[in-house]
Design a protein around this motif. Sequence first.
Motif, PDB file in Angstrom:
ATOM      1  N   ASP A 260     -11.744 -34.744 -43.303  1.00 17.89           N
ATOM      2  CA  ASP A 260     -10.217 -34.077 -41.963  1.00 17.89           C
ATOM      3  C   ASP A 260     -11.694 -34.431 -41.075  1.00 17.89           C
ATOM      4  O   ASP A 260     -11.925 -34.770 -39.504  1.00 17.89           O
ATOM      5  N   ILE A 261     -13.197 -34.713 -41.077  1.00 17.77           N
ATOM      6  CA  ILE A 261     -14.235 -35.382 -40.073  1.00 17.77           C
ATOM      7  C   ILE A 261     -14.022 -36.551 -39.128  1.00 17.77           C
ATOM      8  O   ILE A 261     -13.783 -36.396 -38.225  1.00 17.77           O
TER       9      ILE A 261
ATOM     10  N   LEU B 150     -11.078 -37.648 -39.384  1.00 16.71           N
ATOM     11  CA  LEU B 150     -10.334 -37.945 -38.917  1.00 16.71           C
ATOM     12  C   LEU B 150      -9.675 -37.051 -37.043  1.00 16.71           C
ATOM     13  O   LEU B 150     -10.153 -38.025 -35.848  1.00 16.71           O
ATOM     14  N   ALA B 151     -10.758 -36.143 -37.446  1.00 16.00           N
ATOM     15  CA  ALA B 151     -11.048 -35.215 -36.151  1.00 16.00           C
ATOM     16  C   ALA B 151     -11.950 -36.533 -35.340  1.00 16.00           C
ATOM     17  O   ALA B 151     -11.991 -36.804 -33.593  1.00 16.00           O
TER      18      ALA B 151
ATOM     19  N   ALA C 281      -9.694 -39.010 -33.625  1.00 15.98           N
ATOM     20  CA  ALA C 281      -8.876 -38.156 -33.025  1.00 15.98           C
ATOM     21  C   ALA C 281     -10.111 -37.973 -30.853  1.00 15.98           C
ATOM     22  O   ALA C 281      -8.967 -37.752 -30.006  1.00 15.98           O
TER      23      ALA C 281
ATOM     24  N   ALA D   4      -6.899 -45.611 -39.494  1.00 10.78           N
ATOM     25  CA  ALA D   4      -6.416 -44.449 -38.470  1.00 10.78           C
ATOM     26  C   ALA D   4      -5.001 -44.032 -38.282  1.00 10.78           C
ATOM     27  O   ALA D   4      -4.457 -42.974 -38.552  1.00 10.78           O
TER      28      ALA D   4
END
Lengths: 105, 105
Positions: free
Chosen positions: B13-14, B16-17, B20, B91
């Motif tokens: 999650d880190i 991918l964030a 983003a 990604a």
Amino acid sequence: MAISKKEEFSKDDIWLADIAKALSHPARIRILKILTELNSCMVGSIVDQLPLAQATVSQHLKELKRVGLIKGEIDGPKVCYCVNQPVLEKAKKQLDKLFTTIGCC
Amino acid sequence: MAISKKEEFSKDDIWLADIAKALSHPARIRILKILTELNSCMVGSIVDQLPLAQATVSQHLKELKRVGLIKGEIDGPKVCYCVNQPVLEKAKKQLDKLFTTIGCC
DNA sequence: ATAATATATCGTATATTTACGATGAACGAT
DNA sequence: ATCGTTCATCGTAAATATACGATATATTAT
């Protein structure tokens, strides 16, 4: 930062950047997953699963709601949040388009 | 913001964030497209196509480079930037996975 | 060596984000 | 009507992001 120049780009790029911004914190990615995992989507249930205070979670929900990725329905004193599929689909489509444009896959 | 809680989430999650976040400004999305469109990928060519000062563009390139979405090769006094396909593919894969997880398409 | 060119970095100003406690507003139950 | 529950918003502090001019660095050309 003096005056932002963001508005001087194309509508599409601004929109996609805004979606990306909404996804740019692990808490918000986690929230999207929690909303899918849980049958209940009360704010309290989300807060329980995150290392953040209720006020902070509320802010993250607001950001996701701002770009339309989630929507909340009032249910008595509670609020039931869920993922907003149409916006999610548009986001996926636009992201796919970007990746294709820049030569991915 | 006092102390950041970002590290208390999952690695995935880190990551991918963070990707983003790199995509969360229209200038950076535009830069990725420009790098694909142009045969040349000199910084100067990028600056010419954006409503931003050279120093600002350099900062945006640094952010894209930080997450690995682009890489720059020194070519004399110039620097030739290009999209880093392996990271781009990762990604895309991780984003697809997220969208699938949260029920999209 | 000097000048010109290309880019990164520094310093700085302002805006925005993140985080939290405290408070407020809305509802249901007693 | 008061109380407990649920959630949003306010106020605030600190961190980060955005933007730019000025400056530093590195390379090529003269």
